[in-house]
Design an enzyme around this catalytic site. Structure first.
Site, mmCIF file in Angstrom:
data_model
loop_
_atom_site.group_PDB
_atom_site.id
_atom_site.type_symbol
_atom_site.label_atom_id
_atom_site.label_comp_id
_atom_site.label_asym_id
_atom_site.label_seq_id
_atom_site.Cartn_x
_atom_site.Cartn_y
_atom_site.Cartn_z
ATOM 1 N N ASN A 104 -1.899 -9.208 -6.433
ATOM 2 C CA ASN A 104 -2.980 -9.107 -5.460
ATOM 3 C C ASN A 104 -3.780 -10.395 -5.520
ATOM 4 O OD1 ASN A 104 -3.458 -5.601 -6.131
ATOM 5 N ND2 ASN A 104 -2.259 -6.558 -4.541
ATOM 6 N N ARG A 154 -13.307 6.278 -8.643
ATOM 7 C CA ARG A 154 -13.643 6.002 -7.250
ATOM 8 C C ARG A 154 -13.988 7.315 -6.551
ATOM 9 N NH1 ARG A 154 -8.936 1.916 -5.026
ATOM 10 N NH2 ARG A 154 -8.705 0.620 -6.897
ATOM 11 N N GLY A 207 0.796 -1.218 0.000
ATOM 12 C CA GLY A 207 0.000 0.000 0.000
ATOM 13 C C GLY A 207 0.831 1.272 0.000
ATOM 14 N N GLU A 267 3.662 -6.470 -8.141
ATOM 15 C CA GLU A 267 3.195 -7.394 -7.112
ATOM 16 C C GLU A 267 1.954 -8.095 -7.610
ATOM 17 O OE1 GLU A 267 2.488 -4.917 -3.643
ATOM 18 O OE2 GLU A 267 0.415 -4.597 -4.236
ATOM 19 N N ARG A 293 -6.614 -11.597 -4.662
ATOM 20 C CA ARG A 293 -8.004 -11.346 -4.267
ATOM 21 C C ARG A 293 -8.716 -10.646 -5.412
ATOM 22 N NH1 ARG A 293 -7.560 -5.852 -3.971
ATOM 23 N NH2 ARG A 293 -5.570 -5.090 -3.244
ATOM 24 N N LYS A 316 -5.316 3.862 -6.116
ATOM 25 C CA LYS A 316 -5.849 4.137 -7.448
ATOM 26 C C LYS A 316 -7.102 5.010 -7.358
ATOM 27 C CE LYS A 316 -4.092 -0.356 -8.604
ATOM 28 N NZ LYS A 316 -4.415 -1.780 -8.473
ATOM 29 N N HIS A 367 -0.169 5.853 -3.922
ATOM 30 C CA HIS A 367 -0.306 4.449 -4.316
ATOM 31 C C HIS A 367 -1.726 3.925 -4.167
ATOM 32 C CE1 HIS A 367 4.054 4.143 -4.830
ATOM 33 N NE2 HIS A 367 4.104 4.939 -3.775
#
Lengths: 448, 71
Positions: A290, A338, A164, A288, A292, A237, A235
């Site tokens: 994720n 978002r 994060g 990386e 999920r 989004k 970091h």
């Protein structure tokens, strides 16, 4: 075969998962903290169980409380959503031990990808390109200097246990290295209880491009193409889209292949995302994985016409993948933004409060995922994400127009939101041209 | 003149980084609030020494509430 699904989460993602469960005729169980008694996700489920006080550590992060709720409700599977316990391998393991199906990858995959240096090593071994850097945590400033001599400056110090963006430090030159190293170590220790640091070359103006993966545990692994997520700050989004604008066909194919190769190498099962950085030359580097469902999964759903959450539930029930790779195609363009309860006028400070008035947009090509209703209390205890607005168009330009119109029609009163900022991004000529990189927001490109 | 330091946001006290008697410079964090998964320092508006800390770790404070007093 699954019958009853407990969602160990709250907000829009809990509601999203319940919707998929209903579509498959599955019974649903919500869990909630004392702060969320009146939350919409509680009303959406067939039954709901209180799991503790408002702080997440005592409720949504409390493994025992959630397992108890699963026992009491008779749930046979747990969907973790994103955030909270979704990437906690101990939780996945505890679910399995309790006889529950964890809707996600097996615990060892979560553990391997959660250790960022281990993930890097595994991906490199699988032939997935990684950002040049130290393969292992570096012991001290002297060791850091030896690595720096090979990879050069600028470089970035990262916490091996972290994520994060917490504890990362950019180092411009050798003079700053020793003091930056001790600061980064101290921060990593404070944040994660583990001061281990590793080093990577710092890419100037990279793009963040990621690939959605789905594996069925029977050897089937497909990708669902890429998402561009370069508009971010700290970091986190803010805007995501698919296809990534302006990618050469060879770069696109290379990304997808690298993602599938990486997922295959670790025997990945269920939905996951391989994240990459891309430099100006189009070279991609593994960042990386994720392990999920991602916040931005609707972008992929809208551009492919496929339902990722339904697919997660089917895979978890032991079914093979329903779609061969060649049937998974991107149609048109999709953009998501978002809406956070943050005040862009005050440096994106959190803006908790009560939603006094809410009008959500709709219309051609618009999808909305909302965690709030009028009267909802936006608490200091949880993530500030309120609503996701997703627009689909035949072209990227049309998707942008639709999204901009939807944001204009979106009314959220009672808290400050990022809507004014998002409007500026959508109107910006560089964004419209698809000229984006991960440092734009912090460099002030979209300031009022 | 004592000066009250007020929280500029609503949040939960995450960490108390100073003690009564500590000298601080303008901009030094006096306490750290946690709100919506972000850690946000409440900073000293000027140099001085901390007279009093009015909050405890884990306590919820409202925007505008006094968290500490500077001499």
């Amino acid at each position: 075969v699954l019958g009853k699904i407990l969602v160990a989460n709250r907000g829009e993602i809990a509601r999203r998962v319940f919707r998929a469960c209903r579509q498959l005729g599955l019974k649903t169980v919500a869990v909630y903290s004392e702060a969320d008694r009146d939350a919409p996700h509680v009303a959406d489920a067939d039954e709901a169980l209180l799991i503790g006080p408002p702080p997440a550590r005592q409720s949504y992060l409390n493994i025992e409380a959630i397992l108890n709720a699963a026992r009491r409700s008779g749930a046979d599977a747990v969907h973790p959503g994103y955030g909270f316990l979704s990437e906690n391998w101990r939780f996945a393991d505890a679910c399995t031990r309790a006889g529950l199906t964890f809707i996600g990858p097996p615990a060892p995959a979560i553990r391997q990808m959660g250790d960022k240096t281990e993930a890097r090593r595994l991906m490199q071994a699988a032939g997935v390109p990684v950002v040049p850097g130290s393969a292992e945590p570096v012991a001290d400033a002297a060791a850091a200097e030896r690595v720096a001599a090979v990879i050069g400056f600028p470089l970035i110090l990262k916490s091996a246990a972290g994520g994060g963006g917490i504890g990362m430090m950019r180092v411009a030159g050798g003079a700053e290295l020793a003091s930056a190293f001790s600061t980064a170590r101290r921060r990593a220790e404070a944040a994660f209880g583990d001061g281990a640091l590793y080093i990577e070359r710092y890419l100037e103006h990279p793009r963040h491009v990621e690939v959605q993966i789905l594996g069925d545990g029977r050897g089937g692994i497909v990708h669902l193409h890429e998402r561009e997520c370069s508009i971010q700050r700290r970091h986190q989004k803010l805007i995501e889209e698919s296809p990534a604008p302006g990618l050469a066909a060879a770069v696109k194919a290379g990304l997808a292949q690298a993602a599938v190769r990486g997922a295959r190498a670790i025997g990945y099962v269920n939905a996951g995302t391989m994240e990459f950085l891309m430099d100006a030359a189009g070279s991609v580097y593994f960042l990386e994985m994720n392990t999920r469902l991602q916040v931005e999964h609707p972008v992929t759903e809208e551009v492919t016409g496929l339902d990722l959450v339904v697919a997660q539930l089917r895979v978890a029930a032991g079914e093979p993948l329903a779609w061969p790779q060649e049937q998974i195609v991107q149609r048109g363009a999709v953009i998501e933004c978002r809406v956070y309860a943050e005040d862009p006028v005050r440096g994106f400070l959190p803006s908790p409060g009560t939603i006094q008035r809410l009008r959500l947009p709709d219309g051609e090509g618009i999808r909305v995922e909302s965690g709030i209703i009028e009267g909802s209390v936006v608490s200091v205890h949880y993530d500030p994400l309120l609503v996701k607005v997703i627009a689909r168009g035949e072209s990227r330009a049309q998707a942008i127009e639709r999204l901009a119109a939807a944001l204009n029609a979106c009314i959220v009163e009672g808290v400050q939101t990022t809507i004014p900022f998002l409007r500026r991004v959508l109107a910006h000529p560089d964004f419209r041209r698809g000229h984006v990189h991960t440092q734009m927001v912090e460099q002030g490109a979209f300031d009022a | 003149m004592p000066e009250e330091i007020k929280a500029h946001i609503t949040g939960v006290v995450f960490q108390i980084t100073t003690r009564p008697g500590d000298r601080v410079q303008a901009g030094d964090p006096v306490i750290v609030l946690e709100s919506m998964k972000m850690e946000i320092p409440v900073e000293a508006p000027r140099a001085g020494s901390v007279m009093e800390i009015r909050v405890k770790e884990g306590q919820t404070v409202q925007e505008g509430e006094t968290v500490a007093v500077l001499d």
